[in-house]
Design an enzyme around this catalytic site. Structure first.
Site, PDB file in Angstrom:
ATOM      1  N   HIS A   1      -5.958 -11.970  12.007  1.00 33.46           N
ATOM      2  CA  HIS A   1      -4.968 -10.936  11.696  1.00 33.46           C
ATOM      3  C   HIS A   1      -4.497 -10.192  12.939  1.00 33.46           C
ATOM      4  O   HIS A   1      -5.324  -9.707  13.712  1.00 33.46           O
ATOM      5  CB  HIS A   1      -5.612  -9.935  10.717  1.00 33.46           C
ATOM      6  CG  HIS A   1      -4.814  -8.683  10.507  1.00 33.46           C
ATOM      7  ND1 HIS A   1      -5.216  -7.455  11.013  1.00 33.46           N
ATOM      8  CD2 HIS A   1      -3.638  -8.468   9.869  1.00 33.46           C
ATOM      9  CE1 HIS A   1      -4.330  -6.549  10.666  1.00 33.46           C
ATOM     10  NE2 HIS A   1      -3.362  -7.114   9.983  1.00 33.46           N
TER      11      HIS A   1
ATOM     12  N   ASN B   1      -1.330  -7.348   0.169  1.00 37.77           N
ATOM     13  CA  ASN B   1      -1.984  -6.180   0.779  1.00 37.77           C
ATOM     14  C   ASN B   1      -2.899  -5.430  -0.186  1.00 37.77           C
ATOM     15  O   ASN B   1      -2.865  -4.196  -0.282  1.00 37.77           O
ATOM     16  CB  ASN B   1      -0.955  -5.235   1.397  1.00 37.77           C
ATOM     17  CG  ASN B   1      -0.368  -5.810   2.689  1.00 37.77           C
ATOM     18  OD1 ASN B   1       0.711  -6.414   2.668  1.00 37.77           O
ATOM     19  ND2 ASN B   1      -1.088  -5.679   3.789  1.00 37.77           N
TER      20      ASN B   1
ATOM     21  N   GLU C   1      -2.205 -14.038   0.288  1.00 38.99           N
ATOM     22  CA  GLU C   1      -3.069 -13.187   1.131  1.00 38.99           C
ATOM     23  C   GLU C   1      -3.392 -11.868   0.444  1.00 38.99           C
ATOM     24  O   GLU C   1      -2.513 -11.247  -0.158  1.00 38.99           O
ATOM     25  CB  GLU C   1      -2.329 -12.936   2.440  1.00 38.99           C
ATOM     26  CG  GLU C   1      -3.063 -12.051   3.427  1.00 38.99           C
ATOM     27  CD  GLU C   1      -2.372 -12.052   4.789  1.00 38.99           C
ATOM     28  OE1 GLU C   1      -1.796 -13.092   5.180  1.00 38.99           O
ATOM     29  OE2 GLU C   1      -2.394 -11.007   5.462  1.00 38.99           O
TER      30      GLU C   1
ATOM     31  N   ARG D   1      -2.072   4.416  11.424  1.00 35.79           N
ATOM     32  CA  ARG D   1      -1.945   5.620  10.579  1.00 35.79           C
ATOM     33  C   ARG D   1      -2.997   6.691  10.880  1.00 35.79           C
ATOM     34  O   ARG D   1      -2.701   7.860  10.832  1.00 35.79           O
ATOM     35  CB  ARG D   1      -1.980   5.271   9.089  1.00 35.79           C
ATOM     36  CG  ARG D   1      -0.794   4.420   8.659  1.00 35.79           C
ATOM     37  CD  ARG D   1      -0.830   4.186   7.140  1.00 35.79           C
ATOM     38  NE  ARG D   1       0.355   3.476   6.686  1.00 35.79           N
ATOM     39  CZ  ARG D   1       0.477   2.147   6.661  1.00 35.79           C
ATOM     40  NH1 ARG D   1      -0.531   1.394   7.043  1.00 35.79           N
ATOM     41  NH2 ARG D   1       1.586   1.588   6.241  1.00 35.79           N
TER      42      ARG D   1
ATOM     43  N   LYS E   1       5.980 -15.425   6.465  1.00 42.91           N
ATOM     44  CA  LYS E   1       5.179 -14.723   5.449  1.00 42.91           C
ATOM     45  C   LYS E   1       5.986 -13.566   4.875  1.00 42.91           C
ATOM     46  O   LYS E   1       6.628 -12.830   5.619  1.00 42.91           O
ATOM     47  CB  LYS E   1       3.878 -14.200   6.060  1.00 42.91           C
ATOM     48  CG  LYS E   1       2.889 -13.692   5.008  1.00 42.91           C
ATOM     49  CD  LYS E   1       1.507 -13.474   5.609  1.00 42.91           C
ATOM     50  CE  LYS E   1       1.388 -12.145   6.303  1.00 42.91           C
ATOM     51  NZ  LYS E   1       0.061 -11.980   6.957  1.00 42.91           N
TER      52      LYS E   1
ATOM     53  N   LYS F   1       0.831  -1.213   0.000  1.00 37.19           N
ATOM     54  CA  LYS F   1       0.000   0.000   0.000  1.00 37.19           C
ATOM     55  C   LYS F   1       0.861   1.257   0.000  1.00 37.19           C
ATOM     56  O   LYS F   1       0.437   2.301  -0.471  1.00 37.19           O
ATOM     57  CB  LYS F   1      -0.928  -0.010   1.225  1.00 37.19           C
ATOM     58  CG  LYS F   1      -1.902  -1.186   1.260  1.00 37.19           C
ATOM     59  CD  LYS F   1      -2.959  -1.038   2.337  1.00 37.19           C
ATOM     60  CE  LYS F   1      -2.421  -1.077   3.746  1.00 37.19           C
ATOM     61  NZ  LYS F   1      -1.817  -2.376   4.151  1.00 37.19           N
TER      62      LYS F   1
ATOM     63  N   LYS G   1       5.935 -10.156   2.307  1.00 32.16           N
ATOM     64  CA  LYS G   1       5.124  -9.187   1.579  1.00 32.16           C
ATOM     65  C   LYS G   1       5.522  -9.205   0.109  1.00 32.16           C
ATOM     66  O   LYS G   1       6.710  -9.323  -0.229  1.00 32.16           O
ATOM     67  CB  LYS G   1       5.344  -7.784   2.163  1.00 32.16           C
ATOM     68  CG  LYS G   1       4.885  -7.646   3.611  1.00 32.16           C
ATOM     69  CD  LYS G   1       3.375  -7.772   3.753  1.00 32.16           C
ATOM     70  CE  LYS G   1       2.964  -7.477   5.188  1.00 32.16           C
ATOM     71  NZ  LYS G   1       1.498  -7.555   5.369  1.00 32.16           N
TER      72      LYS G   1
ATOM     73  N   ASP H   1       1.817 -12.044   0.896  1.00 30.78           N
ATOM     74  CA  ASP H   1       0.746 -11.099   1.209  1.00 30.78           C
ATOM     75  C   ASP H   1       0.896  -9.871   0.325  1.00 30.78           C
ATOM     76  O   ASP H   1       1.881  -9.138   0.420  1.00 30.78           O
ATOM     77  CB  ASP H   1       0.861 -10.702   2.696  1.00 30.78           C
ATOM     78  CG  ASP H   1      -0.253  -9.763   3.145  1.00 30.78           C
ATOM     79  OD1 ASP H   1      -1.075  -9.361   2.312  1.00 30.78           O
ATOM     80  OD2 ASP H   1      -0.270  -9.440   4.343  1.00 30.78           O
TER      81      ASP H   1
HETATM   82 MG   LIG Z   1      -2.064  -9.079   5.735  1.00 25.99          MG
END
Ligand SMILES: [Mg+2]
Length: 403
Positions: free
Chosen positions: A333, A233, A257, A88, A200, A53, A202, A231
């Site tokens: 999560h 995102n 994911e 955030r 995991k 993101k 990203k 993942d």
């Molecule tokens: Mg995630």
């Protein structure tokens, strides 16, 4: 009353060890919430965190997590602690909403958790039954479940009805996109050495070849038996997700994911049907109703609910029942301090996400060993707020009177 040997329930409740011995008849219905304390705790992160993101420009790197902490005390002296959180943005909003609706808790029987959840929801009904409003309720709901389990002298998992004393666990925090691949591999080794069973990574780099190169490097560096997940995102479009999913089939991943936008139920369902690799999603959803949509269309092989995000443990249990009905796995999560208990009570072998970020907030720590995270024998969630958490508190509110 024919016996004078039976202690009066009220005096028994006032005893400091009340939770350690069997309740007297009728006692469970006579306690009342006397005092509620709310805190906003800002947890700084050691390194700014980036996932896909951030690389797509939709979010700034994350530098802190804001926790909404609720501490509930009853007339009988029982206590419970719960939390919700935001990343955030949203911390002051959650705190403000919780402050507005919190007074309705005072005087309620803390055992009536479902009734209280409904009462809190109606107190703030104008702003809806999802999102920030529901997350404000979550802190209270988690505190009430913690209190109930503590009062029973049981870990929360045992109160709910455990299927296991430990849950498979995987690491996320070592594999973010801002981390150089050499460091990712080093972090993975450290996680495995600490008893965490899977890794995991990203994905969702601007150049898809970078994703392949990083996952390949980690796959080759680790023992072939170590389970791996990726993942994205939510940052791929449908075509990219299908293409990447097909490339990743040969990596034997445990799951892919959030390949797509969190609310793209049809897109996720198409991937889940088309790929052998399981699809996992659900962390961004903020109500049971939103999760129902995904479950109904077969969007996820593995559901990833987040109890603080969907309103607490009460709605999580409703969602878990729906997921079980469809024979789905769950991998909740974040917030392992809560989710370990909920995963231990889920019938189908689940996963828990290991994040050590919250460790400074609590005096106690969870044990990981042989790839699994263990439910402690401490009553309730099993955590007390640390002095560091008090020091990071930026706002407080309270309702009622301390007993
Ligand atoms: Mg995630």
């Amino acid at each position: 009353m024919t016996s004078t040997a039976t202690p009066a329930p009220t005096s028994a409740l006032a005893h400091p060890d009340a939770a350690l011995r069997a309740a007297q008849p009728g006692e469970a219905t006579i306690d009342r919430i006397a005092h509620v304390a709310l805190s906003s705790v800002v947890l700084p992160l050691a390194t700014p965190i980036s996932d896909a993101k951030v690389l797509t420009g939709r979010q700034k790197p994350m530098t802190e997590v804001v926790f909404l902490v609720a501490e509930i005390t009853t007339e009988g002296g029982h206590t419970g602690i719960g939390f919700s959180y935001s990343k955030r943005a949203g911390g002051p909003g959650q705190f403000a909403h919780a402050s507005e609706i919190g007074p309705v808790l005072v005087g309620e029987d803390p055992s009536d958790i479902a009734k209280i959840w409904t009462k809190l929801t109606w107190a703030g009904a104008s702003v809806g039954r999802s999102g920030l409003a529901t997350q404000a309720i979550a802190a209270y709901d988690v505190a009430l479940w913690d209190l109930k389990a503590k009062r029973a002298g049981l870990p929360l998992a045992k109160l709910l009805g455990s299927h296991r004393d430990s849950v498979r666990t995987y690491n996320t925090s070592g594999g973010f996109l801002h981390t150089p691949i050499e460091q990712v591999i080093e972090n993975a080794g450290a996680s495995l050495a600490n008893g965490i069973g899977a890794i995991k990574l990203k994905v969702g780099q601007p150049d898809w070849r970078t994703d392949i190169a990083r996952v390949t490097a980690v796959r080759e560096a680790l023992d072939p038996d170590v389970p791996l997940m990726v993942d994205a995102n939510q940052q791929w479009d449908r075509a990219t997700a299908m293409r990447m999913g097909r490339i990743f089939e040969s990596f034997d991943l445990v799951w892919i994911e959030e390949p797509l936008d969190a609310y793209d139920a049809e897109g996720h369902a198409n991937l889940a049907r088309s790929l052998d690799t399981p699809i996992a999603t659900g962390e961004m959803l903020t109500s049971v109703a939103e999760h129902m949509r995904l479950i109904e269309v077969g969007a996820a092989d593995i559901v990833q609910p987040d109890a603080p995000r969907i309103g607490g443990i009460t709605p999580f249990l409703k969602l878990a029942a729906l997921a079980e009905h469809k024979q789905l796995e769950i991998a909740p999560h974040f917030a392992m301090e809560i989710h370990l208990h909920l995963a231990a009570a889920y019938p189908i072998e689940p996963w828990v996400e290991h994040f050590d970020w919250l460790a400074p907030l609590f005096d106690e720590h969870l044990e990981t060993r042989d790839g699994r995270m263990y439910v402690s024998d401490r009553p309730g969630l099993g955590f007390t707020l640390s002095e560091q958490a008090r020091a990071w508190t930026v706002a407080t509110a309270e309702f009622g009177r301390r007993p």
